[in-house]
Design a protein around this motif. Structure first.
Motif, PDB file in Angstrom:
ATOM      1  N   ILE A   1     -17.998 -26.707 -73.241  1.00 48.56           N
ATOM      2  CA  ILE A   1     -19.026 -27.705 -73.578  1.00 48.56           C
ATOM      3  C   ILE A   1     -20.403 -27.250 -73.091  1.00 48.56           C
ATOM      4  N   ASN A   2     -20.448 -26.722 -71.865  1.00 46.81           N
ATOM      5  CA  ASN A   2     -21.760 -26.370 -71.293  1.00 46.81           C
ATOM      6  C   ASN A   2     -22.605 -25.476 -72.206  1.00 46.81           C
ATOM      7  N   PRO A   3     -22.097 -24.299 -72.622  1.00 46.10           N
ATOM      8  CA  PRO A   3     -22.978 -23.446 -73.433  1.00 46.10           C
ATOM      9  C   PRO A   3     -23.294 -24.055 -74.797  1.00 46.10           C
TER      10      PRO A   3
ATOM     11  N   GLY B   1     -15.117 -22.421 -60.578  1.00 44.99           N
ATOM     12  CA  GLY B   1     -15.188 -23.048 -61.894  1.00 44.99           C
ATOM     13  C   GLY B   1     -14.237 -24.221 -62.057  1.00 44.99           C
ATOM     14  N   SER B   2     -13.986 -24.562 -63.308  1.00 48.80           N
ATOM     15  CA  SER B   2     -13.238 -25.796 -63.555  1.00 48.80           C
ATOM     16  C   SER B   2     -11.739 -25.571 -63.695  1.00 48.80           C
ATOM     17  N   ALA B   3     -11.324 -24.342 -64.040  1.00 47.23           N
ATOM     18  CA  ALA B   3      -9.917 -24.167 -64.398  1.00 47.23           C
ATOM     19  C   ALA B   3      -9.098 -23.373 -63.376  1.00 47.23           C
TER      20      ALA B   3
ATOM     21  N   LYS C   1     -16.955 -31.542 -53.756  1.00 49.32           N
ATOM     22  CA  LYS C   1     -15.979 -31.531 -54.864  1.00 49.32           C
ATOM     23  C   LYS C   1     -16.560 -30.873 -56.121  1.00 49.32           C
ATOM     24  N   TRP C   2     -17.838 -30.997 -56.310  1.00 51.31           N
ATOM     25  CA  TRP C   2     -18.513 -30.447 -57.500  1.00 51.31           C
ATOM     26  C   TRP C   2     -19.995 -30.415 -57.178  1.00 51.31           C
ATOM     27  N   CYS C   3     -20.733 -29.471 -57.728  1.00 50.47           N
ATOM     28  CA  CYS C   3     -22.167 -29.413 -57.410  1.00 50.47           C
ATOM     29  C   CYS C   3     -22.959 -29.167 -58.684  1.00 50.47           C
ATOM     30  N   PRO C   4     -24.274 -29.349 -58.630  1.00 47.38           N
ATOM     31  CA  PRO C   4     -25.076 -28.988 -59.813  1.00 47.38           C
ATOM     32  C   PRO C   4     -25.292 -27.469 -59.773  1.00 47.38           C
ATOM     33  N   GLN C   5     -24.384 -26.712 -60.345  1.00 47.99           N
ATOM     34  CA  GLN C   5     -24.355 -25.260 -60.088  1.00 47.99           C
ATOM     35  C   GLN C   5     -25.647 -24.530 -60.439  1.00 47.99           C
ATOM     36  N   LEU C   6     -26.243 -24.893 -61.565  1.00 49.14           N
ATOM     37  CA  LEU C   6     -27.467 -24.169 -61.933  1.00 49.14           C
ATOM     38  C   LEU C   6     -28.569 -24.378 -60.911  1.00 49.14           C
TER      39      LEU C   6
ATOM     40  N   SER D   1     -17.454 -15.874 -56.685  1.00 48.73           N
ATOM     41  CA  SER D   1     -17.136 -16.535 -57.960  1.00 48.73           C
ATOM     42  C   SER D   1     -15.877 -15.969 -58.599  1.00 48.73           C
ATOM     43  N   HIS D   2     -15.228 -16.804 -59.422  1.00 53.26           N
ATOM     44  CA  HIS D   2     -14.090 -16.341 -60.211  1.00 53.26           C
ATOM     45  C   HIS D   2     -14.554 -15.535 -61.426  1.00 53.26           C
ATOM     46  N   CYS D   3     -15.885 -15.526 -61.658  1.00 49.06           N
ATOM     47  CA  CYS D   3     -16.448 -14.797 -62.797  1.00 49.06           C
ATOM     48  C   CYS D   3     -16.024 -15.356 -64.145  1.00 49.06           C
ATOM     49  N   GLY D   4     -15.926 -16.671 -64.254  1.00 55.05           N
ATOM     50  CA  GLY D   4     -15.876 -17.309 -65.579  1.00 55.05           C
ATOM     51  C   GLY D   4     -17.153 -16.891 -66.299  1.00 55.05           C
ATOM     52  N   TRP D   5     -17.134 -16.884 -67.610  1.00 50.68           N
ATOM     53  CA  TRP D   5     -18.298 -16.316 -68.318  1.00 50.68           C
ATOM     54  C   TRP D   5     -19.577 -17.111 -68.055  1.00 50.68           C
ATOM     55  N   ASN D   6     -19.466 -18.441 -67.989  1.00 52.41           N
ATOM     56  CA  ASN D   6     -20.686 -19.213 -67.725  1.00 52.41           C
ATOM     57  C   ASN D   6     -21.232 -18.907 -66.335  1.00 52.41           C
ATOM     58  N   SER D   7     -20.368 -18.898 -65.349  1.00 52.38           N
ATOM     59  CA  SER D   7     -20.827 -18.609 -63.988  1.00 52.38           C
ATOM     60  C   SER D   7     -21.455 -17.214 -63.925  1.00 52.38           C
ATOM     61  N   THR D   8     -20.843 -16.265 -64.613  1.00 53.09           N
ATOM     62  CA  THR D   8     -21.376 -14.895 -64.601  1.00 53.09           C
ATOM     63  C   THR D   8     -22.767 -14.865 -65.242  1.00 53.09           C
ATOM     64  N   MET D   9     -22.893 -15.497 -66.414  1.00 49.42           N
ATOM     65  CA  MET D   9     -24.191 -15.504 -67.099  1.00 49.42           C
ATOM     66  C   MET D   9     -25.245 -16.251 -66.284  1.00 49.42           C
ATOM     67  N   GLU D  10     -24.820 -17.339 -65.652  1.00 47.27           N
ATOM     68  CA  GLU D  10     -25.775 -18.128 -64.856  1.00 47.27           C
ATOM     69  C   GLU D  10     -26.252 -17.306 -63.660  1.00 47.27           C
ATOM     70  N   ALA D  11     -25.326 -16.615 -62.990  1.00 45.89           N
ATOM     71  CA  ALA D  11     -25.705 -15.791 -61.835  1.00 45.89           C
ATOM     72  C   ALA D  11     -26.633 -14.662 -62.279  1.00 45.89           C
TER      73      ALA D  11
ATOM     74  N   LEU E   1      -7.513 -14.151 -67.261  1.00 43.67           N
ATOM     75  CA  LEU E   1      -8.140 -14.039 -68.570  1.00 43.67           C
ATOM     76  C   LEU E   1      -9.420 -13.196 -68.550  1.00 43.67           C
ATOM     77  N   ASP E   2     -10.502 -13.708 -69.117  1.00 36.88           N
ATOM     78  CA  ASP E   2     -11.728 -12.905 -69.229  1.00 36.88           C
ATOM     79  C   ASP E   2     -12.337 -12.588 -67.868  1.00 36.88           C
ATOM     80  N   GLN E   3     -11.966 -13.353 -66.856  1.00 33.18           N
ATOM     81  CA  GLN E   3     -12.575 -13.156 -65.531  1.00 33.18           C
ATOM     82  C   GLN E   3     -12.333 -11.730 -65.027  1.00 33.18           C
ATOM     83  N   MET E   4     -11.165 -11.137 -65.382  1.00 34.18           N
ATOM     84  CA  MET E   4     -10.844  -9.775 -64.921  1.00 34.18           C
ATOM     85  C   MET E   4     -11.866  -8.778 -65.500  1.00 34.18           C
TER      86      MET E   4
HETATM   87  C1  UDX Z   1     -13.240 -21.386 -68.298  1.00 31.12           C
HETATM   88  C2  UDX Z   1     -12.634 -20.055 -67.843  1.00 31.12           C
HETATM   89  O1  UDX Z   1     -12.141 -20.137 -66.543  1.00 31.12           O
HETATM   90  C3  UDX Z   1     -13.631 -18.950 -67.962  1.00 31.12           C
HETATM   91  O2  UDX Z   1     -13.042 -17.733 -67.535  1.00 31.12           O
HETATM   92  C4  UDX Z   1     -14.085 -18.843 -69.370  1.00 31.12           C
HETATM   93  O3  UDX Z   1     -15.045 -17.821 -69.493  1.00 31.12           O
HETATM   94  C5  UDX Z   1     -14.655 -20.173 -69.838  1.00 31.12           C
HETATM   95  O4  UDX Z   1     -13.708 -21.199 -69.637  1.00 31.12           O
HETATM   96  P1  UDX Z   1     -14.513 -22.263 -66.100  1.00 31.12           P
HETATM   97  O5  UDX Z   1     -13.346 -21.916 -65.281  1.00 31.12           O
HETATM   98  O6  UDX Z   1     -14.939 -23.651 -66.054  1.00 31.12           O
HETATM   99  O7  UDX Z   1     -14.363 -21.811 -67.616  1.00 31.12           O
HETATM  100  O8  UDX Z   1     -15.684 -21.286 -65.583  1.00 31.12           O
HETATM  101  P2  UDX Z   1     -17.145 -21.020 -66.086  1.00 31.12           P
HETATM  102  O9  UDX Z   1     -17.134 -20.355 -67.415  1.00 31.12           O
HETATM  103  O10 UDX Z   1     -17.805 -20.292 -65.000  1.00 31.12           O
HETATM  104  O11 UDX Z   1     -17.803 -22.452 -66.296  1.00 31.12           O
HETATM  105  C6  UDX Z   1     -17.983 -23.377 -65.270  1.00 31.12           C
HETATM  106  C7  UDX Z   1     -19.201 -24.213 -65.565  1.00 31.12           C
HETATM  107  O12 UDX Z   1     -19.174 -25.340 -64.697  1.00 31.12           O
HETATM  108  C8  UDX Z   1     -20.506 -23.459 -65.319  1.00 31.12           C
HETATM  109  O13 UDX Z   1     -21.416 -23.746 -66.349  1.00 31.12           O
HETATM  110  C9  UDX Z   1     -21.007 -24.047 -64.003  1.00 31.12           C
HETATM  111  O14 UDX Z   1     -22.400 -24.116 -63.902  1.00 31.12           O
HETATM  112  C10 UDX Z   1     -20.399 -25.421 -64.003  1.00 31.12           C
HETATM  113  N1  UDX Z   1     -20.126 -25.879 -62.629  1.00 31.12           N
HETATM  114  C11 UDX Z   1     -19.167 -25.275 -61.884  1.00 31.12           C
HETATM  115  C12 UDX Z   1     -20.866 -26.910 -62.126  1.00 31.12           C
HETATM  116  O15 UDX Z   1     -21.775 -27.428 -62.792  1.00 31.12           O
HETATM  117  N2  UDX Z   1     -20.602 -27.337 -60.856  1.00 31.12           N
HETATM  118  C13 UDX Z   1     -19.642 -26.795 -60.078  1.00 31.12           C
HETATM  119  O16 UDX Z   1     -19.466 -27.250 -58.944  1.00 31.12           O
HETATM  120  C14 UDX Z   1     -18.899 -25.718 -60.608  1.00 31.12           C
END
Ligand code: UDX
Length: 455
Positions: A22-24, A278-280, A330-335, A348-358, A372-375
């Motif tokens: 949803i985020n992107p 991340g979330s998963a 429990k959760w933060c405004p990551q950006l 980080s677990h290197c989810g794609w959003n977290s990676t792009m944001e960093a 998955l893609d994190q590797m």
């Molecule tokens: C999942 C998969 O794990 C990831 O590998 C894949 O690329 C996308 O789907 P997720 O685990 O949620 O995503 O990780 P990520 O892609 O990093 O997305 C997490 C999002 O949640 C980021 O946009 C991040 O900014 C946001 N977030 C995370 C918050 O806003 N607050 C938090 O405390 C943690």
């Protein structure tokens, strides 16, 4: 009241329900809206209230309700959800878009998450344009492209795999569902189905940018009408300040915004380790303990996001907390956190959003991929973009405390850290250049809009 005539065109965005999906798509929708497009976002979530109030220019609608926050409900588990979503969701989507077709702004294009490939058939039925939106990197998608991918769980017979546009990758750096791969057929189905119908798409969109993945983008562009439209961060950011807040409008958990930001304000520049998976992803209790010990022994403070489902794995010391040393939320405004001066490193677990944001905010990473893609993302972080380090893991995949500590120290005070920080600043500048007016991603978006306005 909207003045329908002023819109260039109307698009419907169909977002898959996970946080990382949803985020992107929402951020991309905001950018389209800022450029004069009428955007209606549909999701599988019934919980669109927060989104409705958060985004003036974007409309949110629910087409399908068989989900809970961050998960799926109904019989048959994930497979049952996928089957029902396709059967019921496709019918509802047709009805939903048809409602607009006699209005002043009929829908011209359906932008759908590539995880929902049946949406393409809906576009065919309605005679409108379509764009498949991949929410992961071009490199990862290439490794999964049916020609290359083997997610059967059997280890590949060669130690190094060579794919077009990519560096040679060893097995641990390839997408993985872990040792139990064979037990997740619905996820494998989801991954492979991303490619169904992509050859019919008018555009194939990626949350990436030209200079980040040059060679693989070149290769993919020969297969598909590829457009890189990332980073999909809030529309404008200057230096480290986000002009558009961190308002995603949808969060699986309510972020502890005030607590986090006040705590970060009290810390010195680049003195804080930010930790989130991340979330998963879910760490084992053993890995959580190793990480907790590394953070406790580090000379730096830390802000650690521990989802409610993970809290029971924390050592007891952590539930009491020690605000000088660390904050667990429990959760933060990551950006907003990544954009804060106090943050000097992101575990980080290197989810794609977290990676792009960093990358886009110039924060170096300690990469601890889980699946998955994190590797693959983690490999690129360490060896291609050189904006982070990855702790060595033992034969069970566990990163020991000392390894994590060494990586944090390397980034925050070591010689290698200076180089990594320099690279991070370099990529941050390139990310901004891509999405600024006239940059490569901005041009791709303008191209799409120009074609929409003329069809
Ligand atoms: C999942 C998969 O794990 C990831 O590998 C894949 O690329 C996308 O789907 P997720 O685990 O949620 O995503 O990780 P990520 O892609 O990093 O997305 C997490 C999002 O949640 C980021 O946009 C991040 O900014 C946001 N977030 C995370 C918050 O806003 N607050 C938090 O405390 C943690």
């Amino acid at each position: 009241m909207d003045n329908e005539e002023t819109y260039i065109a109307h698009v419907v965005v169909l977002a898959y329900h996970g946080q990382g999906h949803i985020n992107p798509m929402v951020q991309f929708s905001k950018r389209l809206a800022a450029k004069g497009i009428k955007v209606t976002v549909t999701t599988t979530l019934s919980n669109t209230k927060a989104m409705k109030s958060a985004y003036g220019p974007i409309k949110f609608e629910t087409i399908y309700d068989d989900c809970t926050e961050g998960g799926v409900a109904g019989p048959g588990g994930f497979k049952g959800f996928l089957d029902r979503f396709e059967a019921i969701g496709s019918r509802k989507l047709v009805e939903f878009i048809r409602k607009f077709q006699d209005s002043e702004k009929p829908v011209k294009c359906l932008i759908y998450d590539a995880n929902i490939p049946w949406a393409s058939n809906v576009a065919t039925e309605l005679g409108i344009a379509r764009a498949a939106f991949f929410t992961q990197s071009c490199a990862f998608v290439t490794t999964c492209y049916p020609m290359h991918c083997d997610l059967s769980g059997k280890p590949p017979s060669v130690p190094l795999l060579s794919m077009p546009g990519l560096p040679e990758l060893r097995v641990p750096n390839l997408p993985s569902l872990g040792p139990e791969t064979g037990r997740y057929p619905p996820i494998i189905r989801l991954i492979l189905s991303q490619f169904d119908n992509s050859e019919k798409a008018d555009w194939v969109l990626f949350n990436s940018f030209a200079k980040l993945e040059v060679e693989v983008i070149y290769w993919m562009s020969r297969l598909w009408p590829l457009k890189t439209i990332g980073p999909t961060l809030p529309s404008v950011y200057v230096d480290n300040r986000l002009i558009d807040d961190n308002d995603y409008g949808f969060n699986i958990y309510t972020p502890n915004t005030d607590t986090c930001m006040k705590w970060l304000d009290s810390k010195e520049t680049q003195s804080v380790i930010y930790v989130s998976f991340g979330s998963a992803a879910s760490l084992s209790a053993e890995q959580t303990a190793e990480l907790a010990n590394a953070l406790l022994h580090s000379s730096k403070s830390f802000l650690w996001v521990v989802k409610p489902s993970e809290e029971s794995k924390l050592p007891t010391k952590f539930s009491k907390g020690n605000p000088d040393k660390g904050l667990v939320v429990k959760w933060c405004p990551q950006l907003a956190v990544l954009a804060h001066d106090a943050v000097g490193c992101f575990v980080s677990h290197c989810g794609w959003n977290s990676t792009m944001e960093a990358i886009s905010l110039g924060v170096p990473l300690v990469a601890m991929p889980q699946f998955l893609d994190q590797m693959t993302n983690a490999h690129f972080v360490e060896h291609v973009w050189r904006v982070g380090v990855k702790p060595k893991t033992d034969e069970n995949g566990l990163a020991p405390r000392e390894e994590i500590e060494t990586c944090i120290d390397e980034i925050m005070q070591g010689e290698r850290g200076r180089e990594i920080n320099k690279n991070a600043a370099h990529w941050k500048a390139l990310a901004k250049e891509a999405i600024d007016e006239g940059g490569s991603s901005d041009k791709c978006i303008d191209d799409i809009i120009a074609q929409l306005s003329s069809c």
